[in-house]
Motif scaffolding. Structure first.
Motif, PDB file in Angstrom:
ATOM      1  N   THR A 113       1.455   5.437   0.241  1.00 21.49           N
ATOM      2  CA  THR A 113       0.877   6.632   0.860  1.00 21.49           C
ATOM      3  C   THR A 113       0.604   7.659  -0.235  1.00 21.49           C
ATOM      4  OG1 THR A 113       3.014   7.685   1.187  1.00 21.49           O
ATOM      5  CG2 THR A 113       2.244   6.212   2.945  1.00 21.49           C
ATOM      6  N   MET A 117       0.849  -1.169   0.000  1.00 15.18           N
ATOM      7  CA  MET A 117       0.000   0.000   0.000  1.00 15.18           C
ATOM      8  C   MET A 117       0.894   1.231   0.000  1.00 15.18           C
ATOM      9  SD  MET A 117      -3.187   1.084   0.476  1.00 15.18           S
ATOM     10  CE  MET A 117      -3.981   2.567   0.959  1.00 15.18           C
ATOM     11  N   MET A 164      -5.672   5.985  -8.494  1.00 17.19           N
ATOM     12  CA  MET A 164      -4.688   5.009  -8.003  1.00 17.19           C
ATOM     13  C   MET A 164      -4.943   4.680  -6.529  1.00 17.19           C
ATOM     14  SD  MET A 164      -1.091   6.241  -9.637  1.00 17.19           S
ATOM     15  CE  MET A 164      -0.357   5.303 -10.944  1.00 17.19           C
ATOM     16  N   LEU A 165      -5.252   5.684  -5.726  1.00 19.53           N
ATOM     17  CA  LEU A 165      -5.501   5.449  -4.306  1.00 19.53           C
ATOM     18  C   LEU A 165      -6.810   4.692  -4.079  1.00 19.53           C
ATOM     19  CD1 LEU A 165      -4.285   8.874  -2.884  1.00 19.53           C
ATOM     20  CD2 LEU A 165      -3.228   6.636  -2.515  1.00 19.53           C
ATOM     21  N   GLN A 166      -7.829   4.928  -4.913  1.00 19.84           N
ATOM     22  CA  GLN A 166      -9.102   4.228  -4.767  1.00 19.84           C
ATOM     23  C   GLN A 166      -8.995   2.772  -5.187  1.00 19.84           C
ATOM     24  OE1 GLN A 166     -12.008   6.384  -7.025  1.00 19.84           O
ATOM     25  NE2 GLN A 166     -12.323   7.943  -5.435  1.00 19.84           N
ATOM     26  N   THR A 167      -8.335   2.532  -6.324  1.00 14.79           N
ATOM     27  CA  THR A 167      -8.267   1.164  -6.860  1.00 14.79           C
ATOM     28  C   THR A 167      -7.075   0.383  -6.317  1.00 14.79           C
ATOM     29  OG1 THR A 167      -6.975   1.878  -8.766  1.00 14.79           O
ATOM     30  CG2 THR A 167      -9.381   1.848  -9.008  1.00 14.79           C
ATOM     31  N   LYS A 168      -6.147   1.061  -5.663  1.00 15.31           N
ATOM     32  CA  LYS A 168      -4.915   0.458  -5.145  1.00 15.31           C
ATOM     33  C   LYS A 168      -4.066  -0.168  -6.256  1.00 15.31           C
ATOM     34  CE  LYS A 168      -6.592  -0.124  -0.466  1.00 15.31           C
ATOM     35  NZ  LYS A 168      -7.258   1.127  -0.508  1.00 15.31           N
ATOM     36  N   ASP A 169      -4.215   0.382  -7.464  1.00 13.44           N
ATOM     37  CA  ASP A 169      -3.409  -0.034  -8.620  1.00 13.44           C
ATOM     38  C   ASP A 169      -2.384   1.072  -8.873  1.00 13.44           C
ATOM     39  OD1 ASP A 169      -2.356  -1.043 -10.933  1.00 13.44           O
ATOM     40  OD2 ASP A 169      -4.134  -0.689 -12.167  1.00 13.44           O
ATOM     41  N   PHE A 170      -1.157   0.834  -8.429  1.00 14.32           N
ATOM     42  CA  PHE A 170      -0.123   1.858  -8.488  1.00 14.32           C
ATOM     43  C   PHE A 170       0.860   1.646  -9.644  1.00 14.32           C
ATOM     44  CE2 PHE A 170      -1.292   1.286  -3.984  1.00 14.32           C
ATOM     45  CZ  PHE A 170      -1.919   2.503  -3.796  1.00 14.32           C
ATOM     46  N   VAL A 229       2.534   8.222  -3.920  1.00  9.82           N
ATOM     47  CA  VAL A 229       1.812   8.270  -5.200  1.00  9.82           C
ATOM     48  C   VAL A 229       2.116   9.592  -5.900  1.00  9.82           C
ATOM     49  CG1 VAL A 229      -0.449   8.259  -6.307  1.00  9.82           C
ATOM     50  CG2 VAL A 229       0.006   6.703  -4.417  1.00  9.82           C
TER      51      VAL A 229
END
Length: 164
Positions: free
Chosen positions: A3, A1, A45-51, A7
């Protein structure tokens, strides 16, 4: 995850073209300026956790941190090593020596020499075709009626204009 600060650091170096590609492949609108695109991409990116940074086809690309002094071939090979990094700083421990840091191929001014005044010259033959034994170049010259240069055409060329 990750921060939000991480991001932000990931998205900040992207150009506007890259940001538009990233928003398109995620199904977001690519409209707007660079700040709007960054905010939209970070939020997604923060919503889907796809970075992951994606290619135009939607495939994940490998993100590599590059440091100054690293060759791209070393980075690609996984040997990310910077030989110029020192813990105390880059220019710590340097000192001046008598050894020249660059090689001098020719003396300043080239190989020619101009001597003013009386100086010892090398004995032997001279490369100067106009030198005189007395050392004075213009001694013994005189003016004659014979021109020193040939005139190919009169002044103004060979054309003539007649009026009348």
């Amino acid at each position: 995850m990750m921060t939000p600060a991480e991001v932000d650091a990931l998205v900040k170096p992207l150009t506007i073209k890259d940001l538009r590609v990233q928003t398109r492949v995620r199904g977001l609108t690519p409209a707007g300026g660079i700040e709007a695109l960054r905010d939209r991409l970070k939020e997604h990116m923060l919503q889907t956790k796809d970075f992951a940074i994606k290619s135009e086809t939607g495939e994940d690309l490998a993100v590599v941190q590059v440091t100054a002094g690293q060759a791209s071939s070393e980075v690609a090979a996984g040997a990310g090593k910077n030989n110029y990094v020192r813990p105390a700083g880059q220019n710590v421990g340097n000192f001046i020596t008598d050894r020249c840091s660059s090689r001098v191929l020719a003396p300043p001014g080239g190989g020619s020499q101009i001597v003013f005044g009386d100086a010892d010259t090398k004995t032997g033959t001279s490369n100067n075709n106009y030198s005189r034994p007395s050392g004075q170049q213009n001694v013994g010259n005189f003016i004659t009626d014979k021109p020193s240069s040939r005139v190919h055409a009169p002044p103004g060329g060979a054309s003539q204009i007649h009026f009348g």
